[in-house]
Design a protein around this motif. Sequence first.
Motif, PDB file in Angstrom:
ATOM      1  N   GLN A 132       1.574  -5.499   3.841  1.00  0.00           N
ATOM      2  CA  GLN A 132       2.074  -4.129   4.001  1.00  0.00           C
ATOM      3  C   GLN A 132       0.882  -3.188   3.881  1.00  0.00           C
TER       4      GLN A 132
ATOM      5  N   ASN B 194       2.552  -4.845   8.568  1.00  0.00           N
ATOM      6  CA  ASN B 194       3.392  -3.665   8.792  1.00  0.00           C
ATOM      7  C   ASN B 194       2.597  -2.433   8.361  1.00  0.00           C
TER       8      ASN B 194
ATOM      9  N   THR C  80       2.442   1.381   7.917  1.00  0.00           N
ATOM     10  CA  THR C  80       3.332   2.537   7.789  1.00  0.00           C
ATOM     11  C   THR C  80       2.486   3.766   7.496  1.00  0.00           C
TER      12      THR C  80
ATOM     13  N   SER D 234       6.205   3.320  11.593  1.00  0.00           N
ATOM     14  CA  SER D 234       5.609   2.015  11.286  1.00  0.00           C
ATOM     15  C   SER D 234       5.417   1.217  12.566  1.00  0.00           C
TER      16      SER D 234
ATOM     17  N   THR E 145       4.382  -3.075  13.315  1.00  0.00           N
ATOM     18  CA  THR E 145       3.954  -4.352  12.749  1.00  0.00           C
ATOM     19  C   THR E 145       3.031  -5.067  13.731  1.00  0.00           C
TER      20      THR E 145
HETATM   21  C1  LIG Z   1       7.641  -1.541   7.501  1.00  0.00           C
HETATM   22  O1  LIG Z   1       7.519  -0.822   6.292  1.00  0.00           O
HETATM   23  C2  LIG Z   1       8.367   0.325   6.240  1.00  0.00           C
HETATM   24  C3  LIG Z   1       8.028   1.083   4.973  1.00  0.00           C
HETATM   25  O2  LIG Z   1       8.078   0.240   3.874  1.00  0.00           O
HETATM   26  C4  LIG Z   1       9.811  -0.128   6.286  1.00  0.00           C
HETATM   27  O3  LIG Z   1      10.631   1.009   6.293  1.00  0.00           O
HETATM   28  C5  LIG Z   1      10.022  -0.918   7.563  1.00  0.00           C
HETATM   29  O4  LIG Z   1      11.324  -1.425   7.578  1.00  0.00           O
HETATM   30  C6  LIG Z   1       9.039  -2.065   7.642  1.00  0.00           C
HETATM   31  N1  LIG Z   1       9.182  -2.725   8.925  1.00  0.00           N
HETATM   32  C7  LIG Z   1       9.419  -4.020   9.016  1.00  0.00           C
HETATM   33  C8  LIG Z   1       9.518  -4.567  10.398  1.00  0.00           C
HETATM   34  O5  LIG Z   1       9.515  -4.722   8.039  1.00  0.00           O
END
Ligand SMILES: *[C@@H]1O[C@H](CO)[C@@H](O)[C@H](O)[C@H]1NC(C)=O
Length: 564
Positions: free
Chosen positions: A34, A74, A76, A114, A116
């Motif tokens: 992350q 990911n 963000t 975000s 990924t």
């Molecule tokens: C990526 O991180 C964001 C923030 O934590 C979250 O809202 C989102 O669902 C995440 N995306 C995935 C594909 O896990």
Amino acid sequence: MSIRGKDVFSGITLLLFGFLACFTSSEAAIKKYQFDIQVKNVSRLCHAKPIVTVNGMYPGPTVYVREGDSVLVNVTNHAQYNMSIHWHGLKQYRNGWADGPAYITQCPIQTGNSYTYNFNVTGQRGTLWWHAHILWLRATVYGAIVIMPKQGTPFPFPQPYREQTILLGEWWNSDVEAVEKQGNQLGLPPNMSDAHTINGKPGPLFPCSEKHTFVMEVELGKTYLLRIINAALNDELFLAIAGHSMTVVEVDAVYTKPFTTESILIAPGQTTNVLVQANRVPGRYFMATRTFIDAPIPVDNKTATAILQYKGIPNTVMPALPQLPAPNDSVFALSYNQKLRSLNSLQFPANVPLKVDRNLFYTIGLGMNSCPTCVNGTRLLASLNNISFVMPQVGLLQAHYFDMKGVFTTDFPDQPPSPFNYTGAPLTANLRTSASRGTRVSKIAFNSTVELVLQDTNLLTVESHPFHLHGYNFFVVGTGIGNFDPAKDRIKYNLVDPMERNTVGVPTGGWTTIRFRADNPGVWFMHCHLELHTGWGLKTAFVVEDGPGSDQTVLPPPSDLPPC
Ligand SMILES: *[C@@H]1O[C@H](CO)[C@@H](O)[C@H](O)[C@H]1NC(C)=O
Ligand SMILES: *[C@@H]1O[C@H](CO)[C@@H](O)[C@H](O)[C@H]1NC(C)=O
Ligand SMILES: *[C@@H]1O[C@H](CO)[C@@H](O)[C@H](O)[C@H]1NC(C)=O
Ligand SMILES: *[C@@H]1O[C@H](CO)[C@@H](O)[C@H](O)[C@H]1NC(C)=O
Ligand SMILES: *[C@@H]1O[C@H](CO)[C@@H](O)[C@H](O)[C@H]1NC(C)=O
Ligand SMILES: *[C@@H]1O[C@H](CO)[C@@H](O)[C@H](O)[C@H]1NC(C)=O
Ligand SMILES: *[C@@H]1O[C@H](CO)[C@@H](O)[C@H](O)[C@H]1NC(C)=O
Ligand SMILES: *[C@@H]1O[C@H](CO)[C@@H](O)[C@H](O)[C@H]1NC(C)=O
Ligand SMILES: *[C@@H]1O[C@H](CO)[C@@H](O)[C@H](O)[C@H]1NC(C)=O
Ligand SMILES: *[C@@H]1O[C@H](CO)[C@@H](O)[C@H](O)[C@H]1NC(C)=O
Ligand SMILES: *[C@@H]1O[C@H](CO)[C@@H](O)[C@H](O)[C@H]1NC(C)=O
């Protein structure tokens, strides 16, 4: 060699990693990270200022994977700037969507959104790095990528006792985006950095820096692997360790024939792995880094230091500085680069293209365009074959994949518009007038072999330029000073064990030839890795066509690819 829990958003990954380590399974794993893009106040050189970071860390977290793994990062964006992250040196086979340069392979991740990055680490092992690939944000948004060889595959050099990533960077006391913006407005080079850094720290030669000094503890008699990365924006760097020589074993995640040296030379974008033996009188020794510049250009020439400290030695012992080559030591630079040879073993062969399908010759030029609002009525710019690249409004890869018209043209010339004495007397930009501007790229047939000669010129001034190609490694088959002479220089190429890498320095007033096989379809950026020059237009891209097979085409874009 630990993976930091806070870098990982899934505890499962950590467990999986532990499992792999314990049971020496050869199964590929999925590594998840992350990356929260956050602004954080950081203090260096007696100044505190908000900087853009990943997870509040400066430098950012290490992405630690094993050859064969799949990686999901990911990203963000909680910062006020648009963001994109490049995985520098990862080949991203058919998968430009995860490469990262903004407006080349993706639109940026906008504030609050975000994306990924989803990629496989295939056929590569060693040290690479990741960094922001938009604006000048990579000044603080960068970190290491460590790819361990597959389980059961040893390094082709003595197993080190421990290893350490060493990230070289640049620090500005001002907001780096304000610095960039001011330079653009004035049409001049933006202010140079205020310090170099080692793992984010300038070291005790700078004010207020005692606590901002990186210290690496070593044990007498042990061997250490340093994974050195030049993450600086604009400076080629020397690095040396007082009293200790270094054995170079890998560059840009490709093994080298080992050689021992007192100093290394590393250009922005490049990585170098060295073995260091802690075999000196136990004490404290400075590791120092300073700019290499052999052109009449003002640069940040200040020396950053870190400390190699033997276990049990108190902090009160004053370390000695190593002797670095003189800042303008071109002779050292040329001879150092000559020593870099691919290992070229049975296991790690150098598959140099011997037959060339496409010959390219690109001149590197600086110049000035008219700019009524700028200081001198002119704006500095840079060009390849007299073309200064204009960034598009949407990603080139999308435009290519979806066949969108009007985003780019594929008429980038294979040769400069007219030959001249490239490295002769300095040519003013006025003499040659300004370069033309355009989003022009070169189309390359799938699996064809390409030879590219990058020729520095004396338009305004000669200067050394580290060129980075995305999506590929290439072989550095030749280099020289002066004008490239096809008749004399081609016969001197090294087609046996040339260095394979992803970023290469074109020497000041000289040329470098690279060769690669265009077997990775997609749109691949190629640019000078001095951020200053990238911003001035010293860049272009290759559109490598799809191959005939269903596994030789660009993969479909991921569903979360950021829109423009
Ligand atoms: C990526 O991180 C964001 C923030 O934590 C979250 O809202 C989102 O669902 C995440 N995306 C995935 C594909 O896990
Ligand atoms: C960050 O540092 C600046 C300069 O010292 C200070 O003015 C500001 O209040 C700090 N911001 C935060 C969130 O700590
Ligand atoms: C990664 O490898 C897996 C397994 O071979 C494959 O299914 C997947 O499509 C690959 N992903 C990318 C982005 O290449
Ligand atoms: C750049 O340097 C000049 C001269 O030192 C200074 O006046 C200016 O404020 C600096 N610009 C930025 C954005 O820090
Ligand atoms: C470092 O650069 C400054 C400013 O460009 C210059 O005045 C100084 O002489 C340089 N120092 C060395 C050791 O090259
Ligand atoms: C390198 O710099 C030194 C000190 O500034 C100067 O005396 C010398 O002539 C320079 N060498 C070259 C090759 O330019
Ligand atoms: C303005 O242009 C002149 C003539 O080309 C040059 O000597 C001078 O250094 C330039 N000034 C700046 C601030 O670039
Ligand atoms: C190019 O310029 C250099 C330096 O001015 C000169 O020595 C050389 O003879 C020139 N070459 C040609 C082909 O004119
Ligand atoms: C570069 O392009 C500009 C604009 O098209 C043109 O005026 C100039 O003559 C070109 N220079 C060279 C060296 O071809
Ligand atoms: C590319 O060409 C080489 C040489 O002709 C051939 O050996 C290889 O299989 C080709 N690769 C692909 C992916 O078509
Ligand atoms: C961020 O990117 C979007 C999409 O390209 C663009 O429309 C927007 O202007 C950018 N925002 C900033 C602050 O540059």
